[in-house]
Design an enzyme around this catalytic site. Sequence first.
Site, short mmCIF file in Angstrom:
data_model
loop_
_atom_site.label_atom_id
_atom_site.label_comp_id
_atom_site.label_asym_id
_atom_site.label_seq_id
_atom_site.Cartn_x
_atom_site.Cartn_y
_atom_site.Cartn_z
N HIS A 1 11.12 2.87 -1.18
CA HIS A 1 9.76 3.33 -0.86
C HIS A 1 9.53 4.81 -1.10
CE1 HIS A 1 8.47 -0.35 1.36
NE2 HIS A 1 9.77 -0.46 1.55
N LYS B 1 -3.84 9.38 7.46
CA LYS B 1 -2.48 9.04 7.03
C LYS B 1 -1.55 10.01 7.74
CE LYS B 1 -3.75 9.79 2.68
NZ LYS B 1 -3.26 9.05 1.58
N ARG B 2 -0.24 9.80 7.65
CA ARG B 2 0.67 10.78 8.23
C ARG B 2 0.39 12.16 7.63
NH1 ARG B 2 4.86 8.92 11.80
NH2 ARG B 2 5.51 11.10 11.67
N LYS C 1 1.05 15.00 0.88
CA LYS C 1 -0.22 14.26 0.94
C LYS C 1 -1.42 15.20 0.86
CE LYS C 1 1.86 10.52 3.74
NZ LYS C 1 1.69 9.26 3.01
N THR D 1 -1.05 2.64 0.94
CA THR D 1 -1.66 1.35 1.25
C THR D 1 -3.00 1.58 1.94
OG1 THR D 1 -0.20 1.36 3.17
CG2 THR D 1 0.38 -0.14 1.38
N LYS E 1 -6.93 -0.25 1.75
CA LYS E 1 -7.79 -0.64 2.89
C LYS E 1 -9.17 -0.01 2.77
CE LYS E 1 -3.53 -0.71 5.49
NZ LYS E 1 -2.65 0.07 6.36
C1 F58 Z 1 5.84 4.80 2.58
N1 F58 Z 1 7.05 5.28 3.17
C2 F58 Z 1 5.47 5.53 1.30
N2 F58 Z 1 8.37 5.75 4.99
O1 F58 Z 1 5.42 6.93 1.56
C3 F58 Z 1 4.14 5.01 0.82
O2 F58 Z 1 3.80 5.60 -0.40
C4 F58 Z 1 4.20 3.49 0.66
O3 F58 Z 1 2.94 2.97 0.39
C5 F58 Z 1 4.72 2.84 1.92
O4 F58 Z 1 5.97 3.40 2.30
C6 F58 Z 1 4.92 1.34 1.77
O5 F58 Z 1 5.65 1.06 0.63
C7 F58 Z 1 7.15 5.35 4.51
O6 F58 Z 1 6.23 5.05 5.24
C8 F58 Z 1 8.68 5.97 6.28
O7 F58 Z 1 7.83 6.03 7.14
C9 F58 Z 1 10.15 6.12 6.61
C10 F58 Z 1 10.38 5.91 8.09
C11 F58 Z 1 11.83 6.17 8.47
C12 F58 Z 1 12.35 7.51 8.02
C13 F58 Z 1 12.09 7.73 6.55
C14 F58 Z 1 10.65 7.47 6.15
#
Ligand code: F58
Length: 839
Positions: A374, A565-566, A571, A673, A677
């Site tokens: 990811h 978003k985060r 970002k 994602t 939405k």
């Molecule tokens: C996200 N990763 C990507 N990681 O940033 C985003 O582009 C993508 O759409 C999504 O995954 C789904 O594929 C993400 O959310 C985390 O939150 C991890 C959590 C645990 C620590 C490392 C990051």
Amino acid sequence: MTQSLPTVNECPIQIEDDRTGMSVDTLKRAFADNLFYLQGKYESFATPDDFYMALAYTLRDRLLNRWLKTFKTYVENNVKVVYYLSAEFLMGRHLGNSLINLHVYEKIRQAVEESGLNLDELLEREPDPGLGNGGLGRLAACFLDSLATLEIPAVGCGLRYEFGIFHQMIQDGWQAEIPDKWLRFGNPWEIARPDQAVEVKFGGHTEMYHDDKGQYRVRWIPSTTAIGIPYDTPVPGYDTNTVNPLRLWRAEASDDFNFDAFNAGNYDGAVAEKMRSETISKVLYPNDNTPQGKQLRLEQQFFFVSCTLQDIIRIHLMRHKSLHNLYETTAIQLNDTHPAVAIAEMMRLLLDEHGFDWDDAWRVTQTTFAYTNHTLMPEALEKWSVTLFGYLLPRHLEIIYEINRRFLEDVKLWYPDDQGMLARLSLIQEGPEQYVRMANLACVGSHAINGVAALHTELLKQDTLRDFYKIWPEKFFNKTNGVTPRRWVLLSNPKLSELYTSKIGKGWLKDLDQLRKIEAYIEDAGFREQWHQIKLENKQKLADYIWKHNGIAVDPNSMFDVQVKRIHEYKRQHLCVLHIITLYNRIKQNPNIEVTPRTFIFGGKAAPGYFMAKLMIKLINAVAEVVNNDPDVRGRLKVVFLANFNASLGQKIYPAADLSEQISTAGKEASGTGNMKFAMNGAMTIGTLDGANIEIREEAGEENFFLFGLTADEVYKVKAAGYNPSEYYSKNAELKAVMDRLTSGFFSHGDKELFKPMTDSFMHHDPYMLFADYQSYIDCQERVSKVFQDRDAWTRMAILNAVRMGKFSSDRTIKEYCEQIWNVKPVPIQLEEYNQDSA
Ligand code: F58
């Protein structure tokens, strides 16, 4: 004549049983009954939370028959099951989702109203279970929804965190974190299964011994153990009888251990040990895109992985004599590397506990596992110090070394003279401190590796995982992400859903491509007007929410320009702030200038230890304070930061958005994602060619997408040529004015130091290239403003966006995984004849 009574097992569940019946009267009776018997309350003393709980139980009862039938069907037919291993599941609230999946929304509304209550208020009482950080966790939840809807046998496997992602408050413009006590009132959706508890070992050492056949074997003597208790939550499909489980594990102290310590009179020691074990599933690490190399985090990962694999093996052995054909009954998907230690744990279980030889164990492992990546950011790739790993999981470290030894032997044969290749592919990173590289482990131990959008997969092949792609091109797949239209359109945007259904029927809910039929109405002015009115109503609702929570009055006719978003530098929420300040400067220069009124809405959490992200939140709020209160602005610009963005707040925001900000530096966002939405709910996207934006633009049509910025390739080239942000500053008057205002202390009550870490970063490094994209972004926003002034043109574009998003249903994504990676087929669930009506 005497008739034998049915056994408990055969006892049929009747249609109008109070626990299954779907008539309004039965629902009302069940609701009242649950309030009395489960909440132990008279109506007159019950709180809104009691009513919510009683209603939740009413729905859970109605899922149970399907749930048990689903499980029985899977076991009896010996079907192949997908196990989706994820450290995070961001499920969102269950009640509303159950109402739509069981088709009882309206009946429940009636039952609740006839009981003198308001359904919307009760729905708001449900705590949003925040067992995830962001995109990755929410993707897992969308996938479970699609798996159940497509009637695929599947189990979500993860951790039952006692505290999920923190609750965010904004104090003096800064983020404050409050623990998320989501289980305070109990969780009506889960069922604990202590009878299926398993033991998980940690620490200690290994020893060799001879087995009965005289073969060398290894035994792991742990120093501690913990107990894993599974909690199951039903995941119903839409318009099917399938209800799959989400199985989350909670850690408990092992009784033996306590018993020994207690007997030895060491009460304090026993209690400390108990606490230590229970800590494992205590809290979700709140980091997004940067892993934390903490021991407890590795304990969490291993804990849920070991519980899950022991469970999988138990279930397989219920029907099969050996584990050699595991891949025929089981597909295991690793949601990123967080569960990748499963590769080593599977090997250990097969070798040490089931007497396999190495080659057979390795074949079983490789054919069963698949891995989804990811992220492209090197700092986000997980690695564990070998010292820590060996201390906590000594046997697994041995196994990883052996996997690596054998793997590198092969690599040497394929690339005899390439030391660099060997060093890069190795599962161990060498240096003053050695590390286990989890992505390398996942790649070697899996038969399939995938990225989450076309560009992301390409960049994995060319860059992050290029050596693995070189040796195993056939293992690589792209699986562009998707989101479930049930939660993100039907549940979030009921009015828009009604409009669709009135025109084209309900088919779109399970086949989102059908929405393209709506294009036939694009020339119908009445239809466009209806569409516009729905958007306006959604905006009015959000405006009410903003007024209630932020005390800011916003105009529903202004453009709702949203970035939720985060909070992360890549970002680029701060790029959006540069735009706001640009508009503000123009107004200050000429208060009568014509501007398209905009409401800028932000939301998102910063990792508590991520200083720059927290400063970005402060910046947004500081700019908001000035802009919202400056009389020259005359309310034409408003800036709002909505606290505690989560799935349920998302459900209110996406349907109300006009403009979706997807402005990451190209090459950084794996997919995104939220972008899907927004578009599904009829927002236009302003975005870079990053992640799934590229595919969204392809589907919507170039003319219906606001594109700006450097491409991933250009970002790479500009950086390689020596990027100097200060040149952009000196050459661009508007950018200079924006930066000068920021550094002058204008937004910080004269304090020139407050935002210095951020402005210095822009001026001297600008790692995310805001300056390079600034002008292109501003120009693009001009185009956005122009089009928005032509209401009808905007509505046409928004409609086309929404109805062309069929590709981004997670149903499409899951079908691709099923066919190309998991090799699993749907298994429809038949209910008993007499329960068909209650379906
Ligand atoms: C996200 N990763 C990507 N990681 O940033 C985003 O582009 C993508 O759409 C999504 O995954 C789904 O594929 C993400 O959310 C985390 O939150 C991890 C959590 C645990 C620590 C490392 C990051």
